[in-house]
Design a protein around this motif. Structure first.
Motif, short mmCIF file in Angstrom:
data_model
loop_
_atom_site.label_atom_id
_atom_site.label_comp_id
_atom_site.label_asym_id
_atom_site.label_seq_id
_atom_site.Cartn_x
_atom_site.Cartn_y
_atom_site.Cartn_z
N VAL A 70 27.03 -18.61 -8.73
CA VAL A 70 26.77 -19.86 -8.63
C VAL A 70 25.26 -20.31 -8.96
O VAL A 70 25.04 -21.39 -9.66
CB VAL A 70 27.17 -20.59 -7.06
CG1 VAL A 70 26.68 -21.89 -7.17
CG2 VAL A 70 28.59 -20.19 -6.87
N GLN A 71 24.35 -19.43 -8.26
CA GLN A 71 22.78 -20.15 -8.69
C GLN A 71 22.69 -19.85 -10.46
O GLN A 71 21.97 -20.77 -10.83
CB GLN A 71 22.03 -19.02 -8.06
CG GLN A 71 20.62 -19.31 -7.94
CD GLN A 71 19.65 -18.54 -7.41
OE1 GLN A 71 19.79 -17.22 -7.48
NE2 GLN A 71 18.87 -19.08 -6.50
N CYS A 72 23.27 -18.91 -10.98
CA CYS A 72 22.93 -18.68 -12.46
C CYS A 72 23.79 -19.98 -13.12
O CYS A 72 23.05 -20.50 -13.89
CB CYS A 72 23.78 -17.37 -12.90
SG CYS A 72 23.84 -17.20 -14.62
N ALA A 73 24.88 -20.53 -12.68
CA ALA A 73 25.58 -21.57 -13.11
C ALA A 73 25.01 -22.89 -13.09
O ALA A 73 24.82 -23.54 -13.92
CB ALA A 73 27.15 -21.72 -12.60
N ASN A 74 24.14 -22.98 -11.78
CA ASN A 74 23.50 -24.07 -11.57
C ASN A 74 22.17 -24.11 -12.66
O ASN A 74 21.75 -25.14 -13.02
CB ASN A 74 22.87 -24.26 -10.22
CG ASN A 74 24.33 -24.40 -9.32
OD1 ASN A 74 25.13 -25.06 -9.66
ND2 ASN A 74 24.14 -24.11 -7.88
N TYR A 75 21.45 -23.01 -12.74
CA TYR A 75 20.32 -22.74 -13.55
C TYR A 75 20.84 -23.16 -15.04
O TYR A 75 20.06 -23.93 -15.86
CB TYR A 75 19.57 -21.78 -13.43
CG TYR A 75 18.64 -21.77 -12.32
CD1 TYR A 75 17.69 -22.63 -12.16
CD2 TYR A 75 18.99 -20.69 -11.29
CE1 TYR A 75 16.79 -22.62 -11.09
CE2 TYR A 75 17.87 -20.71 -10.20
CZ TYR A 75 17.05 -21.65 -10.13
OH TYR A 75 16.02 -21.64 -9.00
N LEU A 76 21.99 -22.79 -15.53
CA LEU A 76 22.28 -23.01 -16.80
C LEU A 76 22.77 -24.40 -17.06
O LEU A 76 22.39 -24.93 -18.00
CB LEU A 76 23.46 -22.16 -17.15
CG LEU A 76 23.37 -20.80 -17.22
CD1 LEU A 76 24.68 -19.77 -17.55
CD2 LEU A 76 22.24 -20.24 -18.41
N ASP A 77 23.33 -25.10 -16.00
CA ASP A 77 23.62 -26.51 -16.23
C ASP A 77 22.09 -27.15 -16.33
O ASP A 77 22.13 -28.31 -17.04
CB ASP A 77 24.23 -26.94 -14.79
CG ASP A 77 25.64 -26.53 -14.84
OD1 ASP A 77 26.30 -26.21 -15.80
OD2 ASP A 77 26.27 -26.71 -13.71
N ALA A 78 21.36 -26.63 -15.58
CA ALA A 78 19.93 -27.50 -15.81
C ALA A 78 19.39 -27.35 -17.14
O ALA A 78 18.71 -28.36 -17.72
CB ALA A 78 18.98 -26.94 -14.79
N VAL A 79 19.60 -25.99 -17.78
CA VAL A 79 18.88 -25.88 -19.01
C VAL A 79 19.84 -26.63 -19.99
O VAL A 79 19.33 -27.41 -21.02
CB VAL A 79 19.30 -24.29 -19.29
CG1 VAL A 79 18.98 -24.25 -20.70
CG2 VAL A 79 18.43 -23.55 -18.57
N LYS A 123 16.10 -14.60 -14.12
CA LYS A 123 16.24 -13.88 -12.90
C LYS A 123 17.85 -14.16 -12.12
O LYS A 123 18.33 -13.04 -11.75
CB LYS A 123 15.13 -14.16 -11.89
CG LYS A 123 15.23 -13.49 -10.62
CD LYS A 123 14.15 -13.80 -9.55
CE LYS A 123 14.34 -13.00 -8.32
NZ LYS A 123 13.29 -13.37 -7.28
N SER A 124 18.08 -15.19 -12.02
CA SER A 124 19.37 -15.44 -11.49
C SER A 124 20.62 -14.86 -12.41
O SER A 124 21.43 -14.42 -11.83
CB SER A 124 19.75 -16.89 -11.34
OG SER A 124 18.73 -17.51 -10.23
N CYS A 125 20.41 -15.13 -13.45
CA CYS A 125 21.54 -14.73 -14.54
C CYS A 125 21.32 -13.15 -15.19
O CYS A 125 22.37 -12.59 -15.82
CB CYS A 125 21.88 -15.66 -15.62
SG CYS A 125 22.17 -17.33 -15.44
N GLY A 126 20.34 -12.71 -14.79
CA GLY A 126 20.07 -11.15 -15.09
C GLY A 126 19.94 -11.15 -16.55
O GLY A 126 20.38 -10.02 -17.28
N GLY A 127 19.55 -12.25 -17.40
CA GLY A 127 19.32 -12.09 -18.62
C GLY A 127 20.65 -12.21 -19.58
O GLY A 127 20.59 -12.12 -20.68
#
Length: 291
Positions: free
Chosen positions: A262-271, A250-254
């Protein structure tokens, strides 16, 4: 006090270098049949040849190779040119850790020179395999000039075409064998272009190509496709949770190759934090690493 795994791994890496430093004269010869190796008990149960071929006369670029004849029917079995990834990983890693007939005694290793064992479940059971240190600067491949060390993917392809021409010229009995171009990881960028160049080539120094196809394992293709597929792949393999996957999507739009916020980057860091955990699945004859 028991040594850490990191210390033992470092000792093993140093020992890998020593395996070949024991017999340097076997490496600098243009073409040499090897019958014994440090760490291996007795004569090798397969035919191993090592050598150098000049792939750029003007710049003095030399490619090193390991050639193992098929243990079944070398006259008719396929010839595989195998390229390890990186770029810059020695072909020796492909020989010992991937498709070759040797393996290290990792479980029994304690100190000093590691032991080498014969691996029967090798691709050399049914094919002739030509492992090449490429591009220049990889493994034992080198250049006699500083200019020769300046390379690129397209230059590596050109060097490999020349290498294969010259190798077949010196080994004409393999000209009619079905030829396959293979490799893994970063070689995914090299293999298709190299195969195309070989497919469109006709003749050079009386050497002909009996090209039949190519194969690529875990190939690198491009930043967008490779990095963009890691999140759904990790989710499909159960490495990340439903919640993390849905939030990241959702944050990265696929689109995961280049974070758009920033939110997308944070979630990718978590992955990445989940995926980067390395675990070892130990079997009797192998260790599988999943990143």
């Amino acid at each position: 006090m028991a040594e850490s795994k990191e210390t033992n791994n470092m000792r093993l890496l140093v020992s890998l270098v020593l395996v070949f430093c024991y017999f340097p004269w076997q490496l600098v010869s243009a073409q040499k049949r090897i019958t014994t190796l440090p760490g291996f008990n007795g004569l090798l149960p397969f035919s191993l040849e090592t050598g150098y071929l000049t792939v750029d006369e003007d710049k003095g670029v030399e490619f090193f190779y390991y050639f193992i004849e098929s243990e079944s029917n070398p006259v008719e079995d396929p010839l595989i040119l195998w390229l390890t990834g990186g770029p810059g990983c020695s072909a020796f890693s492909g020989l010992v850790f991937e498709i070759g007939p040797l393996r290290f005694d990792l479980q029994g290793y304690r100190d000093g020179l590691p032991s080498l064992f014969y691996k029967a479940e090798s691709w050399t059971q049914v094919s002739n395999v030509l492992f090449v240190d490429a591009p220049v600067g990889t493994g034992f491949s080198y250049s006699r000039t500083e200019e020769g060390f300046q390379t690129s993917d397209s230059q590596a392809v050109s060097h490999l075409v020349t290498f294969l021409y010259k190798w077949l010229d010196k080994h004409p009995k393999f000209e009619l064998n079905p030829l396959y171009i293979g490799g893994d990881s970063y070689s995914g960028k090299i293999i298709p272009v190299l195969t195309l160049d070989i497919a469109t080539a006709k003749e050079f120094n009386n050497a002909r190509f009996n090209l039949k196809g190519y194969l690529a394992g875990n190939p690198v293709t491009g930043t967008t496709s490779d990095f963009g597929s890691r999140v759904p792949f990790a989710y499909g393999k159960g490495l990340i949770s439903d919640e993390l996957y849905k939030s990241t999507k959702k944050s990265c739009g696929g689109k995961y190759s280049n974070p758009s916020n920033v939110q997308c980057a944070n979630y990718l860091d978590a992955v990445t934090a989940v995926r980067i955990v390395v675990f070892f699945f130990k079997q009797e004859k192998s260790i599988i690493c999943i990143f």
